[in-house]
Scaffold this active site. Sequence first.
Site, PDB file in Angstrom:
ATOM      1  N   SER A 148       0.829  -1.199   0.000  1.00 18.59           N
ATOM      2  CA  SER A 148       0.000   0.000   0.000  1.00 18.59           C
ATOM      3  C   SER A 148       0.871   1.260   0.000  1.00 18.59           C
ATOM      4  O   SER A 148       1.631   1.479  -0.934  1.00 18.59           O
ATOM      5  CB  SER A 148      -0.965  -0.044   1.188  1.00 18.59           C
ATOM      6  OG  SER A 148      -1.923   0.976   1.114  1.00 18.59           O
ATOM      7  N   ASP A 356       4.012  24.351  -1.270  1.00 18.93           N
ATOM      8  CA  ASP A 356       5.437  24.265  -1.595  1.00 18.93           C
ATOM      9  C   ASP A 356       5.997  22.863  -1.396  1.00 18.93           C
ATOM     10  O   ASP A 356       7.092  22.677  -0.854  1.00 18.93           O
ATOM     11  CB  ASP A 356       6.225  25.273  -0.752  1.00 18.93           C
ATOM     12  CG  ASP A 356       5.829  26.705  -1.049  1.00 18.93           C
ATOM     13  OD1 ASP A 356       5.473  26.973  -2.212  1.00 18.93           O
ATOM     14  OD2 ASP A 356       5.877  27.537  -0.126  1.00 18.93           O
ATOM     15  N   HIS A 409      -7.166  -5.447  -1.174  1.00 19.09           N
ATOM     16  CA  HIS A 409      -5.990  -4.596  -0.970  1.00 19.09           C
ATOM     17  C   HIS A 409      -4.961  -5.210  -0.020  1.00 19.09           C
ATOM     18  O   HIS A 409      -3.770  -4.936  -0.136  1.00 19.09           O
ATOM     19  CB  HIS A 409      -6.464  -3.242  -0.429  1.00 19.09           C
ATOM     20  CG  HIS A 409      -5.388  -2.246  -0.219  1.00 19.09           C
ATOM     21  ND1 HIS A 409      -4.754  -1.592  -1.256  1.00 19.09           N
ATOM     22  CD2 HIS A 409      -4.828  -1.779   0.924  1.00 19.09           C
ATOM     23  CE1 HIS A 409      -3.859  -0.757  -0.762  1.00 19.09           C
ATOM     24  NE2 HIS A 409      -3.873  -0.849   0.543  1.00 19.09           N
TER      25      HIS A 409
END
Length: 437
Positions: A148, A356, A409
Amino acid sequence: MNAVSQQYKMKGMLVTNHELEVPLDWRTFNNSPTISLFAREVVDINRADEELPLLLFLQGGPGGKSPRPMPGSPPWMAEALKTHRVILIDQRGTGRSSRIDTNLISKLSAEEGRDYLLKFRADSIVADCEHLRKTIYGGRLFETLGQSYGGFITLTYLSQAPEGLAACYVTGGLAGLEESAKEVYQLTYQRVIEKNQDYYARYPEDANVIAKIAQCLTNEKVILPDGDQLTLERFQSIGILLGMGPGIDQVHWLVDEAFAGSDKTRLSGVFLEQVMNITSYHEGPLFAAIHESIYGRPNESTSWTAQQLRDQFSEFDAPHSPLMLTGEMIYPWMFDQISSLRPFAEAANALATYKDYAPLYDLEKLAKNKVPVVAAVYHNDMYVPRELSLKTASQVSNTQVWVTNSYEHDGVRQSPEVFSKLRELLLDQGGPLKSSN
């Protein structure tokens, strides 16, 4: 920086604990305060004297500690110990590494807290791993297994320090390299709805139970054992379970015991305890605090994208029948309603407007990648959409993909077959790179 090691035996395994100091901020290495980094090495006790390849496990998350070894468990590790020396690192901020400092962040300004959280992203984790590799393992190459979010870290590793890697296994973790948070959540929301539909198809009677729970939470003030209020939107977040192998059944058995008393009108204590544990983030607040930032790109804020898109899906609104549960998305209301997250509220809001971001992926370097990568892409993955994973596989040179609908998953945590299959793919490619040391 100092390193301390401790060794002991554990039912067929030799375990070595390593604790190292690393800078909180790798960019200001010499002037940064230090934090502790913990890694646990596990080897088959009968092969402890052999120079086996090093397999570094990169845990999912963000903000998840490594699994704790037990005989035969987790299944992937039982398989890996046949051929490797396994390294389980507690990523910074988790487990026995210096835990995210709630007391510290509550004393910081919003901007200072945001800057503190930014030091727990994948680029810092890669720098920690490289320090571990060079300090404890004499510069030997790592093979990595990224589950993951561990796959996200793998892509950052390949972008920033591929010279430290011999091979990479990725399970459910080929992140989109160029997609914004909005593009990711547009796909994952649809996948969450599909998982809800699978749930109600398997347990159609649960639609009425969940509607009754929703009515109760709407009409009454329900308090969890830790003192937090259980709101409807917080209850819906148990849907984070739906994308895991046993998740649909776990949700069913949770709501199966929702009501107590002879008239079945009062929410039961066992139900409230379980919902609290699933939704509290007491063990891992870092997961929520930095979750959307893992999709942060230069010159672009994430701006609570999951909440913005949530408002476009009426399926999650209380009147909808059946009511849909949400996924792993993190919402701003969580930092008001959940006690373990309240200290992070100002920092998380500041992080949501931050633009940023340093880039985590070097597309040019990945396009020329020489490190063999083998990846399991789960066709029905609720958290890391296959569409993005397959695109990424095409952008990272030397990558082989196994697409499967046999697992959810967490397939690598459910069956040894996943790691074995990837190991076969890697050997078919010619195996790991050899160290030049």
